[in-house]
Write a protein that holds these residues in place. Structure first.
Motif, PDB file in Angstrom:
ATOM      1  N   PHE A   1     -10.918  46.242  33.920  1.00  0.00           N
ATOM      2  CA  PHE A   1     -10.813  45.894  35.347  1.00  0.00           C
ATOM      3  C   PHE A   1     -10.216  44.513  35.563  1.00  0.00           C
ATOM      4  N   LYS A   2     -10.237  43.670  34.524  1.00  0.00           N
ATOM      5  CA  LYS A   2      -9.720  42.314  34.693  1.00  0.00           C
ATOM      6  C   LYS A   2      -8.245  42.298  35.077  1.00  0.00           C
TER       7      LYS A   2
ATOM      8  N   ASP B   1     -11.341  40.947  26.384  1.00  0.00           N
ATOM      9  CA  ASP B   1     -10.621  41.509  27.526  1.00  0.00           C
ATOM     10  C   ASP B   1      -9.882  40.491  28.394  1.00  0.00           C
TER      11      ASP B   1
ATOM     12  N   THR C   1     -15.640  49.789  33.939  1.00  0.00           N
ATOM     13  CA  THR C   1     -14.915  48.531  33.775  1.00  0.00           C
ATOM     14  C   THR C   1     -13.857  48.540  32.676  1.00  0.00           C
TER      15      THR C   1
ATOM     16  N   GLY D   1     -21.669  40.637  33.476  1.00  0.00           N
ATOM     17  CA  GLY D   1     -21.801  39.597  32.468  1.00  0.00           C
ATOM     18  C   GLY D   1     -21.776  38.244  33.149  1.00  0.00           C
ATOM     19  N   ASN D   2     -20.593  37.875  33.624  1.00  0.00           N
ATOM     20  CA  ASN D   2     -20.409  36.587  34.280  1.00  0.00           C
ATOM     21  C   ASN D   2     -20.617  36.659  35.782  1.00  0.00           C
ATOM     22  N   PHE D   3     -21.023  37.802  36.298  1.00  0.00           N
ATOM     23  CA  PHE D   3     -21.362  38.000  37.717  1.00  0.00           C
ATOM     24  C   PHE D   3     -20.149  37.901  38.643  1.00  0.00           C
ATOM     25  N   GLY D   4     -18.931  37.978  38.101  1.00  0.00           N
ATOM     26  CA  GLY D   4     -17.750  37.850  38.949  1.00  0.00           C
ATOM     27  C   GLY D   4     -17.488  39.128  39.734  1.00  0.00           C
ATOM     28  N   ASP D   5     -17.520  40.244  39.022  1.00  0.00           N
ATOM     29  CA  ASP D   5     -17.192  41.527  39.624  1.00  0.00           C
ATOM     30  C   ASP D   5     -18.203  41.883  40.715  1.00  0.00           C
TER      31      ASP D   5
END
Ligand SMILES: *Cc1c(COP(=O)(O)O)cnc(C)c1O
Length: 463
Positions: free
Chosen positions: A111-112, A143, A409, A255-259
């Motif tokens: 998804f990145k 990724d 993702t 993971g990093n709470f961005g999505d």
């Protein structure tokens, strides 16, 4: 449109500066001063539109006068043309009222690509206009690095240097970073693990003389423009299932709470999202935070979903900022406690605010494998381990009234060993990428030594 820091002490900036800067100078993250609203009629009008049109309407209010309308529409068109699916983010049904949002049809199969492809074009446009160039340096566990290389390759205002831990990424991930042959791409295999790569990156940003000489820029997941690009698919999928007339929920492997934070922004803009469900693997600091109110680091245990093996979840700071009533001072204190003591208790008021919006769950390694196996058998859908964590956690939150959309993702072929172990079948790469295993690799091997690394970068970048 102005952007303010979550720690309240850095100057407010416009969109373009926010994007080019990345991290605020007070150590905080930039967020919009106010969240633009879309009316029910405007949201209704998005249903069924091409992804690019939805992207324009959702993101346009955040750009201020940084980019012209035609320029921005052209940037969006360029960003998504290399995707292998016309819908860009197609929905697949998994069961009664449970849907999978496939976010893995971009050039690096995760998804990145949605954010990275867009900011590649945004950087190039802005830098060309300013007559500037930058060196983008990133550290990756897999990724992010390949998505950044694919987004910035061949752009003449940018060099892109990616540090990855030598021998610790999957073969597909490595080849995606080492096979692009553009002169502005530099894949560096660093002796060490992912933490060493991140530490080296941080050290370079703190070496201000070096930072200025090479015009260092960051595109890690704290960059606001990355969050913004991810808001779009919450709108495209929710409206396809009946929003704004019918609310929906989302489950997001995190993971990093961005999505998942992008989902929160969509909700703040007026999209009726009932619950945002945080799905973690055994590295479950975010699940524990929602469940217990204690945000406490534990060590990272490697898992079969490596892109979520994280304990310091950077973007969670943005969620805390709103939960603490946008008090930068309070957030600064929490972050200091996290750094010094390894954790902090979330205040009762903030916890209640978070629980209104977010639910949470975790999947063990066995539950992840079992979800891959079960969904393959029941639906024919082959899930990557991260997406499998999402559907496992979503199961506890399904109901008849509200459609659940789980975010997929990554493509299963990015993690073939875990998928083969669960299903007995090795997932093939999409046909458009089948030559990945035949292409020549180019890689710079480096020891973990700051002066040597900096010298190596200065030698290779164009001026
Ligand atoms: C980066 C990544 C995640 C985690 O996303 P965050 O925005 O960091 O929460 C999940 N799955 C895959 C495949 C990823 O690459």
């Amino acid at each position: 449109m102005r952007y303010v820091s979550t720690r309240g002490e850095a100057p407010a900036l416009g969109f373009e500066e926010t994007m080019l800067t990345g991290l605020a100078r007070d150590g905080g993250l930039y967020v919009p001063e106010t969240i633009p609203q879309l009316s029910a009629a405007e949201i209704t009008a998005l249903a069924g539109q091409p992804y690019e049109d939805i992207a324009f309407r959702v993101m346009r209010p955040y750009l201020g006068d940084s980019f012209g309308d035609d320029e921005f529409a052209g940037i969006i068109a360029g960003a998504y043309q290399s995707f292998g699916h016309e819908a860009r983010a197609p929905l697949v049904q998994l069961g009664p009222n449970h849907f999978l949002l496939e976010l893995f049809h971009g050039p690096t199969l995760a998804f990145k690509d949605f954010a990275m492809q867009l900011i590649g074009q945004l950087f190039q446009s802005a830098l060309e206009r300013r007559g500037e160039r930058v060196t983008i340096v990133g550290a990756t566990s897999g990724d992010t690095g390949s998505a950044a290389i694919e987004a910035f390759r061949g752009l003449d205002a940018v060099d892109v240097v990616i540090l990855f831990p030598d021998g610790r990424v999957s073969e597909v991930q490595r080849r995606q970073m080492t096979t692009p042959d553009d002169a502005n791409v530099h894949a560096v295999a660093l002796e060490g693990d992912f933490d060493d790569c991140q530490a080296a990156l941080k050290a370079m940003f703190n070496d201000f003389a070096f930072r200025d000489r090479v015009r260092l820029a960051a595109v890690n997941s704290i960059n606001w423009a990355r969050v913004l690009a991810q808001v779009v698919y919450y709108f495209s999928s929710a409206t396809a299932l009946g929003a704004p007339h019918r609310p929906v929920s989302f489950t997001v492997p995190t993971g990093n709470f961005g999505d998942i934070f992008a989902g929160y922004i969509a909700r703040q803009m007026g999209l009726p999202i009932e619950k945002l469900v945080i799905a973690t693997n055994q590295n479950d600091i975010l699940h524990r935070t929602i469940a217990t109110g204690e945000h406490v680091k534990a060590g990272v245990t490697p898992s079969i979903s490596p892109s979520m093996d994280i304990q310091v979840s950077s973007n969670f700071e943005r969620a805390l900022f709103d939960a603490y009533g946008r008090e930068g001072g309070a957030v600064g204190q929490l972050m200091q406690e996290l750094a010094e003591k390894g954790g902090f208790p979330v205040s009762q008021g903030a916890l209640e605010t978070l629980r209104e919006i977010y639910a949470s769950g975790r999947a063990s390694e066995e539950e992840t494998s079992e979800a891959i196996r079960a969904y393959h058998r029941r639906t024919g859908e082959v899930l990557c381990p991260h997406s499998a964590i999402g559907v496992h956690v979503a199961e506890a939150h399904l109901n008849e009234a509200t459609p659940m959309i789980t975010l997929a993702t990554a493509h299963p072929a990015k993690f073939p060993d875990a998928v083969e172990a669960a299903t007995g079948h090795r997932p093939p790469l999409p046909a458009r990428m089948a030559s990945l295993y035949e292409r020549n690799e180019r890689v710079i091997k480096a020891i973990n030594d700051l002066p040597a690394l900096e010298a190596l970068i200065e030698e290779r970048i164009a001026r």
